[in-house]
Design a protein around this motif. Structure first.
Motif, short mmCIF file in Angstrom:
data_model
loop_
_atom_site.label_atom_id
_atom_site.label_comp_id
_atom_site.label_asym_id
_atom_site.label_seq_id
_atom_site.Cartn_x
_atom_site.Cartn_y
_atom_site.Cartn_z
N MET A 1 1.00 2.31 9.21
CA MET A 1 0.92 1.94 7.62
C MET A 1 2.00 1.13 7.14
N SER A 2 1.61 -0.09 6.76
CA SER A 2 2.59 -0.94 6.24
C SER A 2 2.61 -0.44 4.69
N ALA A 3 3.99 -0.46 4.20
CA ALA A 3 4.18 -0.08 2.61
C ALA A 3 3.94 -1.29 1.85
N LEU A 4 3.00 -0.89 0.68
CA LEU A 4 2.83 -1.87 -0.50
C LEU A 4 4.31 -1.80 -1.07
N ARG A 5 4.69 -2.88 -1.80
CA ARG A 5 5.81 -3.01 -2.49
C ARG A 5 5.59 -3.28 -3.97
N ILE A 6 5.86 -1.96 -4.69
CA ILE A 6 5.57 -2.08 -6.15
C ILE A 6 6.94 -2.12 -6.83
N VAL A 7 7.18 -3.09 -7.68
CA VAL A 7 8.39 -3.24 -8.74
C VAL A 7 8.21 -2.99 -10.04
N LEU A 8 9.08 -2.01 -10.59
CA LEU A 8 8.93 -1.91 -12.08
C LEU A 8 10.13 -2.70 -12.73
N VAL A 9 9.47 -3.47 -13.78
CA VAL A 9 10.36 -4.32 -14.58
C VAL A 9 10.37 -4.11 -16.00
#
Length: 231
Positions: A1-9
């Protein structure tokens, strides 16, 4: 399972870290900012028994180390999106302009973004569109290719509210994205913003995979009939 990259700005002081920790740990921490904790720690180390010249050098080296180590806090969480288990790496970036160069690197590699503003601070709301435009410039792509969710945080402070829910919804409609009122303190819509961002990332990835497959003519296509040799 490849991880999704979620960025908080978002601007500093809007509660990005509080929203993230509520989602990760199911707990509320009063205005905790992990991106600044490291800076205080490194600053203390630069003044302990060092000669003046070496002190100057060490101070600059520590600043560089700080930029890369503390401009974002990173977390990993597995959660469910539409009955599907997903794994996400979540990057809580610093809001200060001092870290913009390093923050851009997180923007380049991010799959999707949650832009947080505080409903009590109009200037942070005004910055949302600027963050969106900057992300598109950094990634050099169209808006439809970048999942982006807006979170109007501190919605529990209704008496101090300066940005109405309608204003948030209108901005979201203008940008073609989703908007949520959130509260790290009361958990209001915290899980929903991460779930929506992950959902949009998954949908975009599936669409791209489908488009790529169609360009190749489909998985079963070989460009014509196969030759059959009878021995």
């Amino acid at each position: 399972m490849s991880a999704l990259r979620i960025v908080l700005v978002g601007e500093g002081g809007v509660g990005k870290s509080c929203v993230t920790l509520q989602f990760i740990n199911d707990s509320f921490v009063e205005e905790y900012d992990p991106t600044m904790e490291g800076r205080r720690s490194w600053s203390k180390r630069t003044v302990l028994g060092l000669e003046e010249g070496f002190l100057w050098l060490f101070a600059h080296v520590s600043d560089l180390m700080f930029l890369f180590m503390f401009c974002a806090a990173t977390y990993r969480k597995q959660f469910t999106v539409d009955e599907r288990e997903v794994l996400a790496d979540i990057f809580d970036t610093a809001g200060q302009e001092d870290f913009s160069a390093v923050r851009d690197q997180y923007m380049r590699t991010g799959d999707g973004f949650i832009c947080v503003y505080a409903v009590t601070l109009p200037q942070t709301f005004d910055a949302v569109k600027r963050f969106r435009d900057h992300i598109l410039r950094v990634k050099d792509c169209e808006a439809s290719e970048v999942p982006f969710v807006i979170a109007g945080n501190k919605a529990d402070l209704e008496d101090l509210r300066k940005v109405s829910r309608e204003e948030g919804e209108n901005l979201a409609a203008e940008l073609g994205v989703r908007h949520y009122d959130t509260s790290a303190k009361s958990k209001l819509n915290v899980a929903e913003v991460f779930t929506q961002c992950a959902r949009e990332i998954i949908q975009l990835k599936e669409k791209k995979n489908g488009d790529d497959e169609n360009k190749r003519g489909g998985p079963a296509s070989s460009g014509g009939k196969r030759n059959c040799i009878i021995l």
